[in-house]
Design a protein around this motif. Sequence first.
Motif, PDB file in Angstrom:
ATOM      1  N   LEU A 107      16.074  21.644  91.740  1.00 16.98           N
ATOM      2  CA  LEU A 107      16.983  22.790  91.819  1.00 16.98           C
ATOM      3  C   LEU A 107      18.411  22.325  92.083  1.00 16.98           C
ATOM      4  N   TRP A 108      18.573  21.403  93.016  1.00 16.51           N
ATOM      5  CA  TRP A 108      19.904  20.876  93.338  1.00 16.51           C
ATOM      6  C   TRP A 108      20.524  20.245  92.095  1.00 16.51           C
ATOM      7  N   ALA A 109      19.747  19.455  91.360  1.00 20.03           N
ATOM      8  CA  ALA A 109      20.253  18.814  90.135  1.00 20.03           C
ATOM      9  C   ALA A 109      20.705  19.874  89.127  1.00 20.03           C
ATOM     10  N   ARG A 110      19.887  20.907  88.942  1.00 23.85           N
ATOM     11  CA  ARG A 110      20.256  21.985  88.006  1.00 23.85           C
ATOM     12  C   ARG A 110      21.571  22.638  88.418  1.00 23.85           C
ATOM     13  N   GLN A 111      21.784  22.790  89.721  1.00 22.76           N
ATOM     14  CA  GLN A 111      23.037  23.378  90.198  1.00 22.76           C
ATOM     15  C   GLN A 111      24.239  22.482  89.883  1.00 22.76           C
ATOM     16  N   GLN A 112      23.977  21.206  89.629  1.00 25.15           N
ATOM     17  CA  GLN A 112      25.043  20.274  89.269  1.00 25.15           C
ATOM     18  C   GLN A 112      25.206  20.171  87.753  1.00 25.15           C
ATOM     19  N   GLY A 113      24.359  20.883  87.012  1.00 18.49           N
ATOM     20  CA  GLY A 113      24.442  20.888  85.559  1.00 18.49           C
ATOM     21  C   GLY A 113      23.648  19.782  84.878  1.00 18.49           C
ATOM     22  N   ILE A 114      22.736  19.146  85.619  1.00 21.29           N
ATOM     23  CA  ILE A 114      21.894  18.096  85.056  1.00 21.29           C
ATOM     24  C   ILE A 114      20.448  18.358  85.460  1.00 21.29           C
ATOM     25  N   ASN A 115      19.524  17.582  84.893  1.00 24.62           N
ATOM     26  CA  ASN A 115      18.130  17.734  85.306  1.00 24.62           C
ATOM     27  C   ASN A 115      17.755  16.622  86.295  1.00 24.62           C
ATOM     28  N   PHE A 116      16.578  16.728  86.850  1.00 27.68           N
ATOM     29  CA  PHE A 116      16.131  15.789  87.883  1.00 27.68           C
ATOM     30  C   PHE A 116      16.111  14.345  87.389  1.00 27.68           C
ATOM     31  N   HIS A 117      15.610  14.118  86.184  1.00 30.34           N
ATOM     32  CA  HIS A 117      15.532  12.753  85.668  1.00 30.34           C
ATOM     33  C   HIS A 117      16.919  12.183  85.375  1.00 30.34           C
ATOM     34  N   GLN A 118      17.832  13.035  84.968  1.00 31.40           N
ATOM     35  CA  GLN A 118      19.219  12.588  84.807  1.00 31.40           C
ATOM     36  C   GLN A 118      19.815  12.240  86.165  1.00 31.40           C
ATOM     37  N   LEU A 119      19.503  13.039  87.175  1.00 26.20           N
ATOM     38  CA  LEU A 119      19.995  12.773  88.526  1.00 26.20           C
ATOM     39  C   LEU A 119      19.539  11.412  89.025  1.00 26.20           C
ATOM     40  N   ILE A 120      18.253  11.110  88.919  1.00 24.75           N
ATOM     41  CA  ILE A 120      17.787   9.843  89.465  1.00 24.75           C
ATOM     42  C   ILE A 120      18.298   8.661  88.642  1.00 24.75           C
ATOM     43  N   THR A 121      18.519   8.865  87.357  1.00 28.04           N
ATOM     44  CA  THR A 121      19.088   7.802  86.523  1.00 28.04           C
ATOM     45  C   THR A 121      20.525   7.520  86.947  1.00 28.04           C
ATOM     46  N   LEU A 122      21.320   8.565  87.082  1.00 27.94           N
ATOM     47  CA  LEU A 122      22.705   8.396  87.534  1.00 27.94           C
ATOM     48  C   LEU A 122      22.748   7.798  88.935  1.00 27.94           C
ATOM     49  N   TYR A 123      21.867   8.265  89.809  1.00 22.94           N
ATOM     50  CA  TYR A 123      21.808   7.783  91.192  1.00 22.94           C
ATOM     51  C   TYR A 123      21.548   6.278  91.226  1.00 22.94           C
ATOM     52  N   GLU A 124      20.537   5.843  90.489  1.00 21.80           N
ATOM     53  CA  GLU A 124      20.198   4.412  90.492  1.00 21.80           C
ATOM     54  C   GLU A 124      21.301   3.570  89.866  1.00 21.80           C
ATOM     55  N   LEU A 125      21.835   4.000  88.743  1.00 24.44           N
ATOM     56  CA  LEU A 125      22.894   3.221  88.103  1.00 24.44           C
ATOM     57  C   LEU A 125      24.165   3.192  88.940  1.00 24.44           C
ATOM     58  N   TYR A 126      24.471   4.288  89.596  1.00 24.20           N
ATOM     59  CA  TYR A 126      25.659   4.336  90.448  1.00 24.20           C
ATOM     60  C   TYR A 126      25.498   3.401  91.645  1.00 24.20           C
ATOM     61  N   ASN A 127      24.333   3.415  92.272  1.00 20.40           N
ATOM     62  CA  ASN A 127      24.115   2.603  93.461  1.00 20.40           C
ATOM     63  C   ASN A 127      23.826   1.141  93.158  1.00 20.40           C
ATOM     64  N   GLN A 128      23.093   0.870  92.097  1.00 22.70           N
ATOM     65  CA  GLN A 128      22.745  -0.511  91.769  1.00 22.70           C
ATOM     66  C   GLN A 128      23.786  -1.199  90.895  1.00 22.70           C
ATOM     67  N   LYS A 129      24.636  -0.434  90.266  1.00 22.44           N
ATOM     68  CA  LYS A 129      25.650  -0.915  89.321  1.00 22.44           C
ATOM     69  C   LYS A 129      25.039  -1.311  87.976  1.00 22.44           C
ATOM     70  N   GLN A 130      23.931  -2.028  87.991  1.00 21.43           N
ATOM     71  CA  GLN A 130      23.225  -2.408  86.771  1.00 21.43           C
ATOM     72  C   GLN A 130      21.730  -2.392  87.050  1.00 21.43           C
ATOM     73  N   CYS A 131      20.964  -1.920  86.106  1.00 21.73           N
ATOM     74  CA  CYS A 131      19.512  -2.008  86.219  1.00 21.73           C
ATOM     75  C   CYS A 131      18.889  -1.737  84.859  1.00 21.73           C
TER      76      CYS A 131
END
Length: 146
Positions: A24-48
Amino acid sequence: MKNNQQQLTQLSRLTYQTEQLYRLWARQQGINFHQLITLYELYNQKQCTQKEIIRIWRIPKQTLHTVCDHFIKAGIIAVLPGRSADQRERLMTLTTAGQKLAQPIVTKLITFEDQLTNQLVPGSLQQAVETMSKFNHLFTETLKKN
């Protein structure tokens, strides 16, 4: 024994409800859950790699591939040369546009989570993480034996 079963049922339900709240939180940001975790991991890990995200989050390979393919076509993710000898393990990173998309979303999520966890009893979150980690380890090891 019955009490353990009731607690495990309650834990399973709460885990599912928590995931639904993140969806629900992801949808409120205009993305879906899987997009959220992808962005989260890439943002925090820089590369993966996709394989690393799949291992961490236990999401279906095809689901993540679809998300990454969309982000690559949209210029959000760049693919770097592969790590393995056959180049199939593609290393991904956020582009400048990807950073601009991910940074406010991930920062907002972390701030939101901090606000929530600051309302918990100190140490309770760490205890829950340790307990769930131990349970998952025992479950995995038992499955391997059977």
